[in-house]
Design a protein around this motif. Structure first.
Motif, short mmCIF file in Angstrom:
data_model
loop_
_atom_site.label_atom_id
_atom_site.label_comp_id
_atom_site.label_asym_id
_atom_site.label_seq_id
_atom_site.Cartn_x
_atom_site.Cartn_y
_atom_site.Cartn_z
N SER A 1 4.26 -5.02 -19.18
CA SER A 1 4.39 -5.40 -17.77
C SER A 1 3.33 -4.75 -16.89
O SER A 1 3.12 -5.17 -15.75
CB SER A 1 5.79 -5.05 -17.25
N SER A 2 2.65 -3.72 -17.39
CA SER A 2 1.51 -3.10 -16.69
C SER A 2 0.28 -3.28 -17.55
O SER A 2 -0.18 -2.33 -18.20
CB SER A 2 1.77 -1.61 -16.45
N PRO A 3 -0.27 -4.48 -17.59
CA PRO A 3 -1.35 -4.76 -18.55
C PRO A 3 -2.65 -4.06 -18.21
O PRO A 3 -3.02 -3.93 -17.05
CB PRO A 3 -1.49 -6.27 -18.48
N ASP A 4 -3.34 -3.60 -19.27
CA ASP A 4 -4.68 -3.05 -19.20
C ASP A 4 -5.67 -4.15 -19.55
O ASP A 4 -5.29 -5.20 -20.09
CB ASP A 4 -4.88 -1.95 -20.26
N VAL A 5 -6.93 -3.87 -19.30
CA VAL A 5 -8.03 -4.70 -19.81
C VAL A 5 -9.01 -3.77 -20.48
O VAL A 5 -9.02 -2.57 -20.24
CB VAL A 5 -8.73 -5.51 -18.69
N LEU A 6 -9.85 -4.32 -21.34
CA LEU A 6 -10.90 -3.52 -21.95
C LEU A 6 -12.07 -3.48 -20.99
O LEU A 6 -12.51 -4.52 -20.48
CB LEU A 6 -11.31 -4.12 -23.29
N GLU A 7 -12.58 -2.28 -20.74
CA GLU A 7 -13.63 -2.09 -19.73
C GLU A 7 -14.85 -2.96 -19.98
O GLU A 7 -15.40 -3.53 -19.07
CB GLU A 7 -14.03 -0.61 -19.68
N ALA A 8 -15.29 -3.06 -21.22
CA ALA A 8 -16.49 -3.83 -21.52
C ALA A 8 -16.16 -5.28 -21.86
O ALA A 8 -17.03 -6.04 -22.24
CB ALA A 8 -17.24 -3.19 -22.68
N GLY A 9 -14.90 -5.66 -21.72
CA GLY A 9 -14.48 -6.99 -22.15
C GLY A 9 -14.37 -7.98 -21.03
O GLY A 9 -13.31 -8.53 -20.78
N SER A 10 -15.46 -8.24 -20.33
CA SER A 10 -15.38 -9.17 -19.20
C SER A 10 -16.17 -10.45 -19.43
O SER A 10 -16.24 -11.29 -18.54
CB SER A 10 -15.85 -8.49 -17.92
N ARG A 11 -16.76 -10.63 -20.60
CA ARG A 11 -17.44 -11.89 -20.89
C ARG A 11 -16.40 -12.97 -21.12
O ARG A 11 -15.39 -12.74 -21.77
CB ARG A 11 -18.29 -11.76 -22.15
N ASP A 12 -16.65 -14.13 -20.60
CA ASP A 12 -15.72 -15.25 -20.76
C ASP A 12 -16.08 -16.01 -22.03
O ASP A 12 -16.71 -17.05 -21.99
CB ASP A 12 -15.82 -16.15 -19.52
N ASP A 13 -15.67 -15.45 -23.19
CA ASP A 13 -16.01 -16.06 -24.48
C ASP A 13 -15.07 -17.20 -24.86
O ASP A 13 -15.37 -17.98 -25.76
CB ASP A 13 -15.97 -15.01 -25.59
N ASN A 14 -13.91 -17.30 -24.19
CA ASN A 14 -12.91 -18.32 -24.50
C ASN A 14 -12.60 -18.39 -25.99
O ASN A 14 -12.56 -19.45 -26.58
CB ASN A 14 -13.35 -19.69 -23.98
N GLY A 15 -12.34 -17.22 -26.56
CA GLY A 15 -11.90 -17.16 -27.95
C GLY A 15 -10.42 -17.53 -28.00
O GLY A 15 -10.02 -18.62 -27.60
N TYR A 16 -9.59 -16.62 -28.44
CA TYR A 16 -8.15 -16.85 -28.42
C TYR A 16 -7.64 -16.51 -27.03
O TYR A 16 -7.81 -15.39 -26.55
CB TYR A 16 -7.45 -15.98 -29.48
N LEU A 17 -7.05 -17.48 -26.35
CA LEU A 17 -6.64 -17.34 -24.96
C LEU A 17 -5.14 -17.18 -24.84
O LEU A 17 -4.38 -17.91 -25.48
CB LEU A 17 -7.09 -18.55 -24.15
N LEU A 18 -4.70 -16.23 -24.00
CA LEU A 18 -3.27 -16.01 -23.76
C LEU A 18 -2.85 -16.57 -22.42
O LEU A 18 -3.51 -16.31 -21.40
CB LEU A 18 -2.95 -14.51 -23.77
N TYR A 19 -1.76 -17.31 -22.42
CA TYR A 19 -1.17 -17.90 -21.22
C TYR A 19 0.27 -17.41 -21.09
O TYR A 19 0.94 -17.16 -22.09
CB TYR A 19 -1.14 -19.43 -21.32
#
Length: 150
Positions: free
Chosen positions: A105-123
């Motif tokens: 419920s308090s999601p993190d992101v990866l600091e270097a992970g901001s490229r929009d690669d559109n690999g496996y996408l979560l909805y």
């Protein structure tokens, strides 16, 4: 690549804490941390869209069973809450297999992970009345989830 967990106590159980780089506080230990998906929504926090989703593989020594319960935000009596969050999955129209995961419920992101690669996408997963009983579910609302241990 193989990851091994060496411990003198062979009892316990392993689970994945999606959306976080760390495990909950003691008595949980982190086995390893990985990534490989992107948030495809801002429904669960600002500025998540297209960011990489971290996850931590956690080991609990106090439990032999870990269970993710979709549609609930609290564990049943006698069970311990490991974490609670939001139910997410891949898109039904995308190629490839998908499964439901409980993202913290308090999601993190990866600091270097901001490229929009559109690999496996979560909805976010939403309720649709018909196959689901409404009430208690409400049409077009996002599902909660909880990960419990015993």
């Amino acid at each position: 690549m193989y990851f091994y967990l060496y411990t003198s106590d062979p009892s316990g159980s392993i689970y994945v804490r999606w959306g976080r780089k760390d495990c909950p506080t003691n008595p949980t230990e982190m086995v390893y941390s990985v990534f490989g998906m992107e948030y495809e929504t801002n429904d669960f926090g600002s500025n998540l869209q297209d960011k990489d989703v971290p996850c931590a593989v956690c080991r609990v020594s106090h439990a032999s069973t870990v269970l993710m319960i979709p549609g609930k935000s609290h564990c049943y009596s006698g069970w311990k809450t490991e974490y609670s969050g939001n139910l997410m999955s891949g898109h039904h129209g995308h190629a490839g297999a998908s499964q439901y995961v409980c993202v913290d419920s308090s999601p993190d992101v990866l600091e270097a992970g901001s490229r929009d690669d559109n690999g496996y996408l979560l909805y976010g997963v939403k309720a649709y009345c018909g196959s689901l009983k409404c009430p208690p579910y409400v049409q077009d609302t996002l599902f909660k989830c909880v990960v419990c241990s015993k």
